[in-house]
Design a protein around this motif. Sequence first.
Motif, short mmCIF file in Angstrom:
data_model
loop_
_atom_site.label_atom_id
_atom_site.label_comp_id
_atom_site.label_asym_id
_atom_site.label_seq_id
_atom_site.Cartn_x
_atom_site.Cartn_y
_atom_site.Cartn_z
N ASP A 83 4.66 -8.63 -12.51
CA ASP A 83 5.84 -8.36 -11.68
C ASP A 83 5.45 -7.78 -10.33
OD1 ASP A 83 7.36 -9.29 -13.74
OD2 ASP A 83 7.97 -7.30 -14.46
N LEU A 84 4.41 -6.93 -10.32
CA LEU A 84 3.95 -6.37 -9.05
C LEU A 84 3.33 -7.47 -8.18
CD1 LEU A 84 2.29 -3.06 -10.34
CD2 LEU A 84 4.34 -3.24 -8.90
N ALA A 85 2.55 -8.35 -8.78
CA ALA A 85 1.91 -9.42 -8.01
C ALA A 85 2.92 -10.40 -7.44
CB ALA A 85 0.90 -10.16 -8.91
N ALA A 86 4.09 -10.48 -8.05
CA ALA A 86 5.10 -11.43 -7.56
C ALA A 86 5.84 -10.92 -6.34
CB ALA A 86 6.10 -11.72 -8.69
N ARG A 87 5.72 -9.64 -6.01
CA ARG A 87 6.43 -9.12 -4.85
C ARG A 87 5.70 -9.51 -3.56
NH1 ARG A 87 10.74 -5.50 -5.78
NH2 ARG A 87 10.86 -5.64 -3.50
N PRO A 88 6.40 -10.05 -2.56
CA PRO A 88 5.73 -10.48 -1.32
C PRO A 88 5.19 -9.32 -0.49
CG PRO A 88 8.12 -10.67 -1.13
CD PRO A 88 7.84 -10.34 -2.56
N GLU A 89 5.74 -8.11 -0.70
CA GLU A 89 5.23 -6.96 0.08
C GLU A 89 3.86 -6.50 -0.39
OE1 GLU A 89 9.72 -6.41 -0.52
OE2 GLU A 89 7.97 -6.99 -1.70
N LEU A 90 3.42 -6.98 -1.56
CA LEU A 90 2.17 -6.51 -2.15
C LEU A 90 1.13 -7.63 -2.10
CD1 LEU A 90 3.65 -4.67 -5.26
CD2 LEU A 90 3.18 -3.75 -2.97
N GLY A 91 -0.01 -7.32 -1.55
CA GLY A 91 -1.05 -8.33 -1.44
C GLY A 91 -1.98 -8.35 -2.63
N VAL A 92 -2.20 -7.19 -3.27
CA VAL A 92 -3.10 -7.09 -4.41
C VAL A 92 -2.42 -6.29 -5.51
CG1 VAL A 92 -5.29 -6.16 -5.27
CG2 VAL A 92 -5.19 -7.26 -3.02
N ALA A 93 -2.46 -6.81 -6.74
CA ALA A 93 -2.01 -6.07 -7.92
C ALA A 93 -3.01 -6.40 -9.02
CB ALA A 93 -0.60 -6.46 -8.32
N GLU A 128 -0.83 -8.06 3.92
CA GLU A 128 -1.26 -7.98 5.32
C GLU A 128 -0.05 -7.75 6.22
OE1 GLU A 128 -4.15 -7.84 8.24
OE2 GLU A 128 -4.44 -8.12 6.07
N GLY A 129 -0.13 -6.69 7.02
CA GLY A 129 0.93 -6.38 7.97
C GLY A 129 2.10 -5.61 7.40
N VAL A 130 2.09 -5.31 6.12
CA VAL A 130 3.20 -4.57 5.50
C VAL A 130 2.88 -3.08 5.54
CG1 VAL A 130 4.52 -4.19 3.39
CG2 VAL A 130 3.80 -6.51 4.03
N PRO A 131 3.77 -2.24 6.08
CA PRO A 131 3.52 -0.80 6.10
C PRO A 131 3.40 -0.23 4.68
CG PRO A 131 5.32 -1.38 7.58
CD PRO A 131 5.03 -2.59 6.75
N ALA A 132 2.65 0.85 4.57
CA ALA A 132 2.45 1.47 3.26
C ALA A 132 3.77 1.96 2.67
CB ALA A 132 1.46 2.62 3.37
N ALA A 133 4.66 2.47 3.52
CA ALA A 133 5.95 2.95 3.02
C ALA A 133 6.76 1.82 2.40
CB ALA A 133 6.73 3.62 4.15
N SER A 134 6.78 0.65 3.05
CA SER A 134 7.52 -0.48 2.51
C SER A 134 6.91 -0.96 1.19
CB SER A 134 7.55 -1.62 3.52
OG SER A 134 8.16 -1.20 4.74
N ALA A 135 5.57 -0.96 1.13
CA ALA A 135 4.91 -1.38 -0.10
C ALA A 135 5.22 -0.41 -1.23
CB ALA A 135 3.40 -1.46 0.13
N ARG A 136 5.27 0.89 -0.91
CA ARG A 136 5.58 1.87 -1.96
C ARG A 136 6.99 1.65 -2.51
NH1 ARG A 136 3.18 6.86 -3.11
NH2 ARG A 136 4.47 8.14 -4.48
N VAL A 137 7.94 1.34 -1.62
CA VAL A 137 9.31 1.08 -2.07
C VAL A 137 9.33 -0.12 -3.01
CG1 VAL A 137 11.60 0.37 -1.32
CG2 VAL A 137 10.36 2.15 -0.05
N ALA A 138 8.56 -1.16 -2.67
CA ALA A 138 8.53 -2.34 -3.52
C ALA A 138 7.94 -2.01 -4.90
CB ALA A 138 7.70 -3.44 -2.85
N VAL A 139 6.89 -1.21 -4.92
CA VAL A 139 6.29 -0.83 -6.20
C VAL A 139 7.28 -0.02 -7.02
CG1 VAL A 139 4.43 0.48 -7.28
CG2 VAL A 139 3.96 -0.89 -5.25
N GLU A 140 7.99 0.91 -6.38
CA GLU A 140 8.95 1.74 -7.11
C GLU A 140 10.09 0.90 -7.68
OE1 GLU A 140 10.04 4.54 -4.16
OE2 GLU A 140 8.34 5.89 -4.55
N GLU A 141 10.49 -0.13 -6.95
CA GLU A 141 11.56 -0.99 -7.47
C GLU A 141 11.10 -1.73 -8.73
OE1 GLU A 141 12.58 -3.50 -4.24
OE2 GLU A 141 13.73 -1.97 -3.15
N VAL A 142 9.86 -2.18 -8.73
CA VAL A 142 9.35 -2.86 -9.92
C VAL A 142 9.22 -1.89 -11.09
CG1 VAL A 142 7.36 -4.06 -10.90
CG2 VAL A 142 8.15 -4.63 -8.59
N LEU A 143 8.69 -0.71 -10.82
CA LEU A 143 8.44 0.26 -11.90
C LEU A 143 9.72 0.88 -12.44
CD1 LEU A 143 5.26 2.13 -10.63
CD2 LEU A 143 5.45 0.04 -11.98
N ALA A 144 10.84 0.67 -11.74
CA ALA A 144 12.11 1.19 -12.26
C ALA A 144 12.43 0.61 -13.62
CB ALA A 144 13.23 0.90 -11.28
#
Length: 430
Positions: A200-210, A324-340
């Motif tokens: 699920d983490l790898a499927a998010r476009p904001e995340l380059g590596v999971a 690539e090019g995604v701010p760390a804050a945006s990536a953290r939000v994406a991870v938190e949404e998945v982990l919810a």
Amino acid sequence: LGALATPLSGTLTVTPATVAGCLAAGTVLTLGAACVPAWQGTRVAPVAALTDAAVQVTRPAGRVRLVAGALVLAAGVAALAGAAPTGQVLLVALGGVLGFLGIVLFGPVLVPALVRVLGAPARWLVGATAGLAVANAVRNPRRVAATATALVIGIGLVSSFVIGAQSTKVGIERSVDAQVGADFLVTGVGGDLPAGVVDDLAARPELGVAHEQRGKVVDGVEYRAAHPALVGRTLAGVDSGTVERLGPGRVLVHRELARSRGWSTGDRVTLRGRSFEVAAVVTVAPSAFGGSVPAGYRVELAAADFDRIFPGQRGHLAEVDPAEGVPAASARVAVEEVLAGYPTVNLMDQAAYKRMLTGTVDMLLAFVVALLGLAVVIALVGVANTLSLSVLERTRENAVLRAVGLTRGRMRAMLAVEAVLTALVGAVLG
């Protein structure tokens, strides 16, 4: 313990063996401590009652003791100096033991000498009063050495544990830096990661590596799943080949395993019944966590190959990097949404992960320092006892000083300087 957020399960248990052992140990130690002064007391001749023996200077330490102490202390210093460039822990321990024994034996010479050295600035600041304090401190070399040794033991133990704990923490942090190469870490709570969370983490476009860290030890070799974008950060060096070639059908082999098996870059090797090409021979930095296999007996495989060889093998940690090019804050939000949707996992960065791993060391160190603090208090009581005895023995001398003009304040200052000098010497040696 509950107030410190470290609840202790179970009930208080006091056994007869514990009580008897403490009583026996305390009695034996007390009797042992009384043996030497009791033996010295029997050597006092009755005719001493007719003389001023009570104010005579105590005899100095024997030559055999001083020579042996000097040799042992020199051997301890030499062992520590030799261990410094090589990092030999056993040599460090030997040097520490010899150094401590040398300080105890050579103390009647070493401690007064250090008191004189440290007392020189005090003479300049306080004047003649400090000179009297130095003279009083070194008058009975054996006593001041014994008093300082009590401080050496307490402060030396505290220093050793603090340095050991801090070294352990630094080792853990360096191992995290060497083994974890991502910005975010997802860990399982009390166990492995649930199935599907990494996908699920790898499927998010904001995340380059999971990437899920997984490993399996078989026949003395550790097989680990590796990600081409992360594995390069955790390597100490590449002997041959290219790390970027890691992928399906190609593996990274660590130097020690390659040497033992005679493998080299480009060879075809069989691992768990499947054929792979050696993409590179690599090395990693030593880990503070240790391992269940000899150092360097490791093979890094692509995640897909690891799944085929060890289906169903899970890990407790996943590394996540922003795209690539995604701010760390945006990536953290994406991870938190998945982990919810996964309540049994935690999200943290490297700093938080380090704090979690080193938290146990801090807790143990707090208990150890609290216990060893009692040793320092006992040493301070020893300094007070020594000064009290010196005041009783110098009653006539102190009275003469008062008669020629030494004020009460100066008398207190003289004793304070004497106490400070003794404590400083014990702290420096400790």
